[in-house]
Write an enzyme that holds these catalytic residues in place. Sequence first.
Site, short mmCIF file in Angstrom:
data_model
loop_
_atom_site.label_atom_id
_atom_site.label_comp_id
_atom_site.label_asym_id
_atom_site.label_seq_id
_atom_site.Cartn_x
_atom_site.Cartn_y
_atom_site.Cartn_z
N ARG A 15 0.84 -1.21 0.00
CA ARG A 15 0.00 0.00 0.00
C ARG A 15 0.87 1.26 0.00
NH1 ARG A 15 -4.85 0.76 4.30
NH2 ARG A 15 -3.27 1.21 5.87
N ARG A 69 0.68 -3.83 14.68
CA ARG A 69 -0.68 -3.28 14.50
C ARG A 69 -1.72 -4.40 14.44
NH1 ARG A 69 0.06 0.01 9.33
NH2 ARG A 69 -2.15 0.51 9.46
P1 AMP Z 1 -5.02 4.06 10.90
O1 AMP Z 1 -4.74 5.00 9.79
O2 AMP Z 1 -6.48 3.98 11.26
O3 AMP Z 1 -4.43 2.68 10.68
O4 AMP Z 1 -4.31 4.66 12.21
C1 AMP Z 1 -2.92 4.86 12.25
C2 AMP Z 1 -2.44 4.92 13.70
O5 AMP Z 1 -3.05 6.03 14.37
C3 AMP Z 1 -2.78 3.71 14.55
O6 AMP Z 1 -1.87 2.65 14.38
C4 AMP Z 1 -2.74 4.32 15.95
O7 AMP Z 1 -1.40 4.54 16.37
C5 AMP Z 1 -3.37 5.69 15.72
N1 AMP Z 1 -4.84 5.67 15.87
C6 AMP Z 1 -5.76 5.91 14.89
N2 AMP Z 1 -7.01 5.83 15.38
C7 AMP Z 1 -6.88 5.50 16.68
C8 AMP Z 1 -7.82 5.25 17.72
N3 AMP Z 1 -9.15 5.31 17.52
N4 AMP Z 1 -7.32 4.94 18.96
C9 AMP Z 1 -5.99 4.90 19.20
N5 AMP Z 1 -5.06 5.11 18.26
C10 AMP Z 1 -5.49 5.42 17.01
#
Ligand code: AMP
Length: 213
Positions: free
Chosen positions: A127, A171
């Site tokens: 990606r 993750r």
């Molecule tokens: P994402 O783009 O949704 O994969 O988010 C990227 C990163 O942002 C995650 O791996 C977390 O470190 C942080 N993050 C995003 N949304 C959340 C959430 N609702 N709670 C905690 N951390 C978040």
Amino acid sequence: MKLILLGAPGAGKGTVAKLLTKMDGSVQISTGDILRAAVAAGTELGKQAQAAMKAGDLVSDDLIMGIMGERLKEDDCKAGYLLDGFPRTIPQAEALKVLLADMGEELDMVVDIQVAKDVILDRLTTRRTCEGCGEIYNVKSNPPKEEGKCDKCGGAVTQREDETEEAISNRLDVYNEMTAPLAKFYAAEGILVSVDATSSDAVLDAIKAKLAS
Ligand code: AMP
């Protein structure tokens, strides 16, 4: 429509959300996008979130609820919203429930997008994301027309910092431990729809069918 999109990193939440916004003007709210913008802008929020994000760990519930408490009250949310990457823990889901009750709102549906682990790993390592507008590409199946340059806004298309093999593996572990239990939480609320997703179109069709019923 007021939806939560659940699903492991790489399940296609962002892609599905973008398609759904075109249906009825609902707005996509991605906490990951909000946090990445804060990191890029070097704000206090970005500084607090950066280390956890880079390692693939979760940012604190308090920080996230601070963001979402404000965001959900903005005017564009009146047309509906698709929550992408939020909530990610049971305390966030509980806090969201209180927040929505205070605002006199209810969720229509929580869609759990399920994709096999090998598909997810392949998708995440290939990606690429536009640093400017967040458009998502894939080096194998959907590269930008000009390498490294976004077709839509001309921004730089790069690999996210948290898409190294080590961060991806973390993750996925964090997802299984902290976020997957939300499916049970929303099943108990009677609003969970699980979709076995092979493509974003399949997910979209399942959501449309459910909304129509
Ligand atoms: P994402 O783009 O949704 O994969 O988010 C990227 C990163 O942002 C995650 O791996 C977390 O470190 C942080 N993050 C995003 N949304 C959340 C959430 N609702 N709670 C905690 N951390 C978040």
